[in-house]
Write an enzyme that holds these catalytic residues in place. Sequence first.
Site, PDB file in Angstrom:
ATOM      1  N   ILE A 137     -13.526  -9.484  14.068  1.00 55.58           N
ATOM      2  CA  ILE A 137     -12.692  -8.672  13.173  1.00 55.58           C
ATOM      3  C   ILE A 137     -13.077  -7.203  13.261  1.00 55.58           C
ATOM      4  O   ILE A 137     -12.493  -6.370  12.582  1.00 55.58           O
ATOM      5  CB  ILE A 137     -12.773  -9.164  11.708  1.00 55.58           C
ATOM      6  CG1 ILE A 137     -14.225  -9.221  11.232  1.00 55.58           C
ATOM      7  CG2 ILE A 137     -12.089 -10.502  11.565  1.00 55.58           C
ATOM      8  CD1 ILE A 137     -14.373  -9.542   9.769  1.00 55.58           C
ATOM      9  N   GLY A 138     -14.027  -6.902  14.060  1.00 51.44           N
ATOM     10  CA  GLY A 138     -14.404  -5.504  14.234  1.00 51.44           C
ATOM     11  C   GLY A 138     -15.564  -5.425  15.194  1.00 51.44           C
ATOM     12  O   GLY A 138     -16.236  -6.427  15.456  1.00 51.44           O
ATOM     13  N   SER A 139     -15.761  -4.272  15.729  1.00 50.01           N
ATOM     14  CA  SER A 139     -16.940  -4.094  16.567  1.00 50.01           C
ATOM     15  C   SER A 139     -17.338  -2.632  16.550  1.00 50.01           C
ATOM     16  O   SER A 139     -16.522  -1.762  16.284  1.00 50.01           O
ATOM     17  CB  SER A 139     -16.671  -4.567  17.998  1.00 50.01           C
ATOM     18  OG  SER A 139     -15.752  -3.711  18.617  1.00 50.01           O
ATOM     19  N   GLY A 140     -18.584  -2.405  16.816  1.00 48.69           N
ATOM     20  CA  GLY A 140     -19.085  -1.036  16.825  1.00 48.69           C
ATOM     21  C   GLY A 140     -19.970  -0.832  18.029  1.00 48.69           C
ATOM     22  O   GLY A 140     -19.966  -1.631  18.972  1.00 48.69           O
ATOM     23  N   VAL A 169     -18.356  -8.029  14.709  1.00 47.56           N
ATOM     24  CA  VAL A 169     -18.241  -8.600  13.371  1.00 47.56           C
ATOM     25  C   VAL A 169     -17.248  -9.760  13.386  1.00 47.56           C
ATOM     26  O   VAL A 169     -16.158  -9.637  13.937  1.00 47.56           O
ATOM     27  CB  VAL A 169     -17.807  -7.511  12.354  1.00 47.56           C
ATOM     28  CG1 VAL A 169     -17.781  -8.072  10.938  1.00 47.56           C
ATOM     29  CG2 VAL A 169     -18.742  -6.303  12.423  1.00 47.56           C
ATOM     30  N   LYS A 190     -22.189  -9.695  10.822  1.00 46.60           N
ATOM     31  CA  LYS A 190     -22.330  -8.572  11.751  1.00 46.60           C
ATOM     32  C   LYS A 190     -23.412  -8.969  12.744  1.00 46.60           C
ATOM     33  O   LYS A 190     -24.602  -8.934  12.431  1.00 46.60           O
ATOM     34  CB  LYS A 190     -22.701  -7.284  10.996  1.00 46.60           C
ATOM     35  CG  LYS A 190     -22.905  -6.079  11.916  1.00 46.60           C
ATOM     36  CD  LYS A 190     -23.094  -4.774  11.132  1.00 46.60           C
ATOM     37  CE  LYS A 190     -23.466  -3.624  12.047  1.00 46.60           C
ATOM     38  NZ  LYS A 190     -23.571  -2.339  11.366  1.00 46.60           N
ATOM     39  N   ASP A 230     -23.886   8.680   9.018  1.00 50.19           N
ATOM     40  CA  ASP A 230     -22.822   8.301   9.964  1.00 50.19           C
ATOM     41  C   ASP A 230     -21.523   8.016   9.207  1.00 50.19           C
ATOM     42  O   ASP A 230     -20.851   7.018   9.444  1.00 50.19           O
ATOM     43  CB  ASP A 230     -23.255   7.074  10.775  1.00 50.19           C
ATOM     44  CG  ASP A 230     -22.358   6.843  11.994  1.00 50.19           C
ATOM     45  OD1 ASP A 230     -21.650   7.794  12.405  1.00 50.19           O
ATOM     46  OD2 ASP A 230     -22.360   5.727  12.519  1.00 50.19           O
TER      47      ASP A 230
HETATM   48  N1  LIG Z   1     -18.296  -6.552   6.332  1.00 47.44           N
HETATM   49  C1  LIG Z   1     -17.251  -6.279   7.116  1.00 47.44           C
HETATM   50  N2  LIG Z   1     -16.048  -6.813   6.844  1.00 47.44           N
HETATM   51  C2  LIG Z   1     -14.981  -6.554   7.645  1.00 47.44           C
HETATM   52  N3  LIG Z   1     -15.023  -5.739   8.723  1.00 47.44           N
HETATM   53  C3  LIG Z   1     -16.194  -5.174   9.026  1.00 47.44           C
HETATM   54  C4  LIG Z   1     -17.368  -5.412   8.249  1.00 47.44           C
HETATM   55  N4  LIG Z   1     -18.377  -4.698   8.778  1.00 47.44           N
HETATM   56  C5  LIG Z   1     -17.872  -4.046   9.829  1.00 47.44           C
HETATM   57  N5  LIG Z   1     -16.560  -4.324   9.998  1.00 47.44           N
HETATM   58  C6  LIG Z   1     -15.666  -3.795  11.035  1.00 47.44           C
HETATM   59  O1  LIG Z   1     -16.395  -3.662  12.231  1.00 47.44           O
HETATM   60  C7  LIG Z   1     -16.470  -2.295  12.634  1.00 47.44           C
HETATM   61  C8  LIG Z   1     -17.836  -2.027  13.208  1.00 47.44           C
HETATM   62  O2  LIG Z   1     -18.832  -2.243  12.218  1.00 47.44           O
HETATM   63  P1  LIG Z   1     -20.075  -1.275  12.069  1.00 47.44           P
HETATM   64  O3  LIG Z   1     -19.591   0.126  11.978  1.00 47.44           O
HETATM   65  O4  LIG Z   1     -20.920  -1.756  10.963  1.00 47.44           O
HETATM   66  O5  LIG Z   1     -20.757  -1.535  13.473  1.00 47.44           O
HETATM   67  P2  LIG Z   1     -21.743  -0.628  14.310  1.00 47.44           P
HETATM   68  O6  LIG Z   1     -22.077  -1.387  15.540  1.00 47.44           O
HETATM   69  O7  LIG Z   1     -22.885  -0.221  13.459  1.00 47.44           O
HETATM   70  O8  LIG Z   1     -20.786   0.611  14.652  1.00 47.44           O
HETATM   71  P3  LIG Z   1     -21.104   2.111  15.029  1.00 47.44           P
HETATM   72  O9  LIG Z   1     -20.660   2.277  16.450  1.00 47.44           O
HETATM   73  O10 LIG Z   1     -20.263   2.926  14.096  1.00 47.44           O
HETATM   74  O11 LIG Z   1     -22.552   2.330  14.832  1.00 47.44           O
HETATM   75  C9  LIG Z   1     -16.154  -1.492  11.387  1.00 47.44           C
HETATM   76  O12 LIG Z   1     -15.567  -0.243  11.695  1.00 47.44           O
HETATM   77  C10 LIG Z   1     -15.190  -2.398  10.661  1.00 47.44           C
HETATM   78  O13 LIG Z   1     -13.880  -2.224  11.139  1.00 47.44           O
END
Ligand SMILES: Nc1ncnc2c1ncn2[C@@H]1O[C@H](COP(=O)(O)OP(=O)(O)OP(=O)(O)O)[C@@H](O)[C@H]1O
Length: 813
Positions: free
Chosen positions: A261-264, A269, A285, A388
């Site tokens: 549902i998401g990735s960073g 996620v 996550k 961030d």
């Molecule tokens: N608890 C959650 N519920 C639903 N979606 C989520 C959740 N946590 C994160 N996401 C989705 O996943 C995406 C990436 O999460 P997050 O920013 O925590 O990851 P990251 O790897 O730390 O990213 P970044 O590149 O910003 O450091 C978020 O932008 C969001 O769309």
Amino acid sequence: MTGNGKDREVHKSPSVSTLKLLGKRLFNSSSHTDNSSLLLSAEQLGNGRSLRKRPTSPSIGGASSGGNSPSSSAGARQRSASLHKKKNNASAGFSNGPVSSHKSSAALQDLIKHSNNPYLNSPSDILGTGTGIASTRDRDRTFLDREKEKERARDKERNTHHAGLPQRSNSMASHHFPNENIIYNPYGISPNHARPDTAFADTLNMKNENDLSFYMHDGNSKIRMLPLPIANPNDFLPEDMKQYSVHLTDNFAFDTDNKPIGSGGSSEVRKVKSSYRQKGIYALKKLNMIYHESPEKFYKRCSKEFIIAKHLSHNVHITKTFYLLKVPTTTYTTRGWGFIMELGVKDLFQLMERTGWKNVPFSEKYCLFKQVAQGVKFCHDNGIAHRDLKPENVLISKEGVCKLTDFGISDWYHVVPHDYTSPVKTCQGMIGSPPYTPPEVMYFDAKKHYPERFQKPYDPLAMDSYALGVMLITMINNIIPFIDSCNTDARFREFEVSYDNFINHQNPHFRDKGCHKQGPGSEYSLARNFKNTDATRIAWRLADPNPATRYTMDDLFEDPFFQQIETCVEPDDDDLVRAPELRKSTSVSDFTENSLDASPEQETIHTSNPFLKKEAITSKPRSMLEIAQSPSLRQKSKVKGNTKAKPHDGADEEDQRSIKSKQQEHSEDLNEDEERDETMEDALNNVDSLLEKPTPTSTKIENIPSEEDSTRKELKSMLNSIPATPTHNGPTPVPANAVTSLDKRMSDLSLKSETSASTKNFGPPDVSSSSNSLRSLGSPGGPSSKKKNVVHHHLDITNSVTNMSSVSAFISR
Ligand SMILES: Nc1ncnc2c1ncn2[C@@H]1O[C@H](COP(=O)(O)OP(=O)(O)OP(=O)(O)O)[C@@H](O)[C@H]1O
């Protein structure tokens, strides 16, 4: 960012047909400047994953605490700046230059043609805003002149060597297109293309390259696998955060429709379900090792993120983080660690990229902004700088509440972390996500080649203020104002000049503390769309390029305009998210890392929770009528509002209860409470789902779908029993300040039924006026009547562009 195939499903590029459509529009557009860049963007969408998010500048410098820090905890928080390299192999060897975006030849030429360096031209040529007189700026002039020369040389080089490299769409940053339909998208045609990643300061000692884990991956060289055995999270957590269970599959199962549902930058996620409650859906996550990271560094980085997130999980504007667990290798994941978190419906970026965003009233945008600000204030009040902030890191709950997330590069900002009287610890190094990263941090971006003397220790709190300001400007303008907050970006330079211009010629006291005179007006391009000079004051003061005079969070909260923004949720509102239950704890030695999820039955058989079977016998759900009459059987001791969270006290009451559930003496009380909570929450979920349904015709209780489960029966019984004259919370008077959201909802339901034609009916007006916000059902006469009765529909934003994966991602949630 993960690199596996599934990841692509999350934010993949728009469909070809969408692109064709956009391409046509662009061809028909009269603005050659915008067209070329946009076309380029469209072409690049085919480039797949590397274009999904903006490439982040690699940083060799490394962010670390400044000189006044005895121990550099920021340094422990490094993520590889080589992320850029990792994600975007094509850009390896990309020539560094002051213009950050990688432009293919067509767009680049266009950009160069229209790039205004204010220091090359006469002031009146470049402004076009404000008074038409540029302020004299000696600062950086010599440097810029030198850079100008270098830039020309590099532009030449880029035209020949780097055409076609993945890039961000600069042209989308602040241009207004003839076709209004395009303006809404703040980040360009492709939302994914433009989602910026976080830059992690890379202080890695390159000698570590020989670390064996570097060679371990699961077929995709971008994902590295942790060596076995996976470390026990408890070994990295403080005493008060140690967990009863440390294995994901002890108490959770992957969602059957298992899409990310998401990735960073370093995570993916997914949804997971509690093994014990059908409605217990949470986010997992899953944390990935980043390039050049050793397992030890990975564990330290992730446990630090978890500790901070958990430490802050006591406010309605912070996404709750519950557990740090070991994740086995499954069809869906590679082994490693992951957080169990509260599930968000979507993030603010996804709201902003919708076509309907541009029609969202100012009041609602300000409400969202204020909620984010309240989350940031809570972080600061509790010793944490987020570092961030960006729309992607603001999740929206199903009630429409904004919640900060991603504490991956957050840090304790006091010299002595838990001594809030100790001074602010300054930082050094490139971190964050442009354009939300302020200019003083961008000086550390290796790609920009700033001289070292520009790189000064910076205040991490000022970083958050700046990001908030740029977020507000983006929210109002529906587009990011510039790509990078540094003077190598023409639009940022324009902003800086306008800023100085406004001060020099219109409001000399603009930067003075406590000055609340009007901000810039419509003659300034980044103020025009606000249509309100009080609002521009807060946006511009937060985004002050000079950190020394920038609004702090305290300044913001003292600003009269900010104070009068009405929100649909208060920072001290309770939220309804409960910690998932941990009943089973497989001992570390029993556990095979590659084991797959056990069925709930198996889990019951093997449970180590002595109360599990007993609970089945003793559980006696209360009727909804009982609940309506005395909903506050159990007072949750939540930390409210701006109250300070105890250092490292992230284990909240529910978590503690899960841990203590091993103790026989408390078993019966606990199980009863759990059941009550569960029944209440299930009932609320049902109420929510009823109210949230955009049912055009009257939604009668009798129309509840015929599934005859006990909760539904109870719900019917409750609603039909609520008297026309509200008695609020039933016979047991509850002090106004002890009213929970649950109480409010219950009492609000009463009021709703009173104003409806029938107590049994929820007619269309009531349904439609019930917003997705906690405040939506505010009861004018009830205990919460002191509070504002603001109704917002933050999630009801239309979108006429379909087939975008990020849209489908949240639709499917
Ligand atoms: N608890 C959650 N519920 C639903 N979606 C989520 C959740 N946590 C994160 N996401 C989705 O996943 C995406 C990436 O999460 P997050 O920013 O925590 O990851 P990251 O790897 O730390 O990213 P970044 O590149 O910003 O450091 C978020 O932008 C969001 O769309």
